[in-house]
Motif scaffolding. Structure first.
Motif, mmCIF file in Angstrom:
data_model
loop_
_atom_site.group_PDB
_atom_site.id
_atom_site.type_symbol
_atom_site.label_atom_id
_atom_site.label_comp_id
_atom_site.label_asym_id
_atom_site.label_seq_id
_atom_site.Cartn_x
_atom_site.Cartn_y
_atom_site.Cartn_z
ATOM 1 N N ASP A 192 -15.678 36.451 23.009
ATOM 2 C CA ASP A 192 -17.049 36.127 23.429
ATOM 3 C C ASP A 192 -17.790 35.563 22.216
ATOM 4 O O ASP A 192 -17.256 35.505 21.104
ATOM 5 C CB ASP A 192 -17.745 37.347 24.049
ATOM 6 N N HIS A 194 -14.165 30.031 23.228
ATOM 7 C CA HIS A 194 -14.851 30.971 24.136
ATOM 8 C C HIS A 194 -14.061 31.084 25.443
ATOM 9 O O HIS A 194 -13.428 30.122 25.887
ATOM 10 C CB HIS A 194 -16.275 30.497 24.427
ATOM 11 N N THR A 215 -25.962 41.456 23.046
ATOM 12 C CA THR A 215 -24.967 40.770 23.867
ATOM 13 C C THR A 215 -24.899 41.504 25.206
ATOM 14 O O THR A 215 -25.482 42.590 25.353
ATOM 15 C CB THR A 215 -23.575 40.820 23.198
ATOM 16 N N SER A 242 -19.411 42.820 30.488
ATOM 17 C CA SER A 242 -19.258 41.575 29.730
ATOM 18 C C SER A 242 -17.887 40.940 29.993
ATOM 19 O O SER A 242 -17.010 41.553 30.616
ATOM 20 C CB SER A 242 -19.376 41.907 28.238
ATOM 21 N N THR A 243 -17.689 39.758 29.446
ATOM 22 C CA THR A 243 -16.384 39.095 29.612
ATOM 23 C C THR A 243 -15.271 39.954 29.012
ATOM 24 O O THR A 243 -14.190 40.059 29.593
ATOM 25 C CB THR A 243 -16.374 37.706 28.942
ATOM 26 N N GLU A 244 -15.542 40.583 27.873
ATOM 27 C CA GLU A 244 -14.517 41.437 27.256
ATOM 28 C C GLU A 244 -14.187 42.615 28.181
ATOM 29 O O GLU A 244 -13.032 43.014 28.315
ATOM 30 C CB GLU A 244 -14.986 41.957 25.881
ATOM 31 N N HIS A 294 -20.308 39.977 36.273
ATOM 32 C CA HIS A 294 -20.986 39.916 34.972
ATOM 33 C C HIS A 294 -22.450 40.308 35.178
ATOM 34 O O HIS A 294 -23.040 39.964 36.208
ATOM 35 C CB HIS A 294 -20.873 38.482 34.433
#
Ligand code: SF4
Length: 367
Positions: free
Chosen positions: A58, A42, A158, A271-273, A255
Motif C-alpha cells: 500500500d 501499488h 491510513t 485495508s488492501t493489506e 474496503h
C-alpha cells in the motif's frame, strides 16, 4: 496536486511498439539500472507493469520501503501522484522519485485542496472558540494537506491505522476534522464507538460553515470532508445481497472507503493489506467476494486458485488514474533513466516536506 510537476512527455513512438518488444526493452533498461533504482508497485496497478515491481504494497509501506532502499538513487513509483509525493517526503536527500505518468492523480485526493481546507479551518476555529479541533488527513491527500495537519497539531492516517489515529485525536482534542474521505471517516467513527450519524459533513461548495448548522457544528465530535473515491463508492448493498443470494456461504470483504451501508452489510472490512491477508487465511474452497479495485481482486483470484474470489461488482471499471501507468510509459521512463535522463520527477518543496513529515511521524509514533 500540491507540487509543480516537471513534465517530460513520452514520445508517441512508444505507443506503436508491440507489447513483447516493450517488455524486452523495459527489462533491458531495468537490468541496466541495477541497484541504482528501486521500483515500487501499488496493489491497484495493472499486471503489465506490476511484473517490474521490486516491492508491492500500500502507499505508506511503499514510501517507507523506497526510503529504506538507500542504495537506490531513483525511486520509480507505479502508483498515483500523492503516493509519489509521500515517497519524496520520506526519501533521503540523494533519492529522486519518478512517476511514469505525472497525470496519474487520485479522484479522492483531489476532493480536497489546500485553499478550501484552509478556509474551512478558519471558519471552524472562529465558530468553535475554545474548542480544540484536531485535523487528520488520510494518506490519500496532497503533500500540502499533510503539511497543513503537521503544522496544526494533527496527523496522517491510513485505512489500516485510522482507528488508532482517531482514538489518538480524540484524546488530544474535543473534535476531529477529517479529510478528504467522508466514508472512511464515518466508518472509522463507528469502529471506535460513535453513532453512524454522529459526524457532520462539511461540503466545501457551501460557503457558510460547509452547510452545517451552527448548533450542530457545536455538538458534533466529528467533521467529515465531503470527498469520496469513485471506485469504492460504486459498490452497493444490492451487490452484497446478490453475492449472498448466489451462495449464502459467501464472505464479503470491502474496503472502508466504501459507503457506511455497504461496510455494515459486509462480513469484514479493512485495508488492501487486510484484504490480501484474509484471502490467504480463509480456507480452501472459500467463496470470497471483494469490494475494492478490480486489478487487485483479479490478481488475488489468480494467486489463490483453490478459492473462489470475485469482485463485488464484476462490471466495475478499474481505477482510471491508477491505470494511467502503462507498459509503454514505464518502458520510456526506464529507458530514459538508464540513458541518464531523469524524467517525470516528483519533488515536494522543502518546507512543505518538513511539515508533511511531522504529520507522518506523528502517525508512526501511534504504532
Ligand atoms: S482507487 Fe480511489 S482512492 Fe485509490 S487511487 Fe483510485 S480514486 Fe484514489
Amino acid at each position: 496536486m500540491s507540487t509543480t510537476p516537471i513534465t517530460c512527455a513520452m514520445p508517441e513512438a512508444y505507443t506503436l511498439v508491440e507489447e513483447s518488444e516493450l517488455r524486452q526493452r523495459a527489462w533491458t533498461a531495468r537490468r541496466a539500472l541495477g541497484d541504482r533504482a528501486v521500483i515500487l508497485g501499488h496493489h491497484y496497478q495493472k499486471d503489465e507493469v506490476m511484473e517490474f515491481a521490486d516491492i508491492t504494497g500500500d502507499s505508506y509501506l511503499l514510501a517507507q520501503r523506497g526510503a529504506a532502499a538507500t542504495a537506490a538513487e531513483l525511486i520509480v513509483f507505479l502508483g498515483v501522484y500523492f503516493m509519489a509525493e509521500s515517497a519524496d517526503v520520506l526519501a533521503a536527500p540523494h533519492q529522486r522519485v519518478v512517476l511514469p505518468d505525472l497525470g496519474a492523480g487520485c479522484h479522492l485526493a483531489e476532493c480536497a485542496d489546500i485553499f478550501t481546507v484552509r478556509d474551512a479551518w478558519a471558519q471552524l476555529t472562529q465558530a468553535l472558540p475554545g474548542k480544540r479541533i484536531i485535523p487528520l488527513t488520510y494518506m490519500n491527500s496532497g503533500a500540502d494537506l499533510k503539511a497543513f495537519v503537521g503544522e496544526h497539531g494533527g496527523a496522517v492516517c491510513t485505512s489500516g491505522n485510522a482507528q488508532r489515529a482517531f482514538r489518538w485525536a480524540f484524546s488530544e482534542g474535543d473534535a476531529v476534522f477529517f479529510f478528504p474521505d467522508e466514508h472512511l471517516g464515518r466508518n472509522t467513527g463507528v469502529q471506535i464507538g460513535l453513532e453512524a450519524d454522529a459526524g457532520r459533513v462539511w461540503n466545501p461548495r457551501l460557503a457558510e460553515l460547509g452547510g452545517i448548522a451552527p448548533n450542530e457544528l457545536a455538538e458534533t465530535p466529528l467533521i467529515l470532508w465531503k470527498g469520496f473515491c469513485n471506485v469504492h463508492t460504486a459498490f452497493t448493498t444490492a451487490q452484497v445481497a446478490d453475492a449472498r443470494a448466489q451462495d449464502p456461504a459467501t464472505i464479503v470483504i470491502v474496503h472502508p472507503e466504501c459507503p457506511r451501508d455497504v461496510v455494515a452489510a459486509a462480513d469484514e472490512d479493512g485495508s488492501t493489506e487486510f484484504i490480501i491477508r484474509r484471502c490467504q487465511e480463509l480456507p480452501e474452497g472459500s467463496r470470497i467476494v471483494i469490494g475494492t479495485d478490480w486489478n487487485l481482486v483479479n490478481r488475488l483470484a489468480h494467486r489463490h486458485p483453490d478459492k473462489h474470489i470475485f469482485c463485488l461488482n464484476e462490471h466495475i471499471c478499474p481505477c482510471v488514474t491508477m491505470n494511467r501507468i502503462t507498459l509503454p510509459k514505464l518502458t520510456w521512463c526506464l529507458e530514459s533513466l538508464a540513458a541518464g535522463e531523469i524524467v517525470n520527477t516528483v519533488k515536494v518543496e522543502d518546507e512543505m516536506a518538513r511539515w508533511a513529515r511531522v504529520a507522518l511521524d506523528r502517525m508512526l509514533a501511534l504504532a
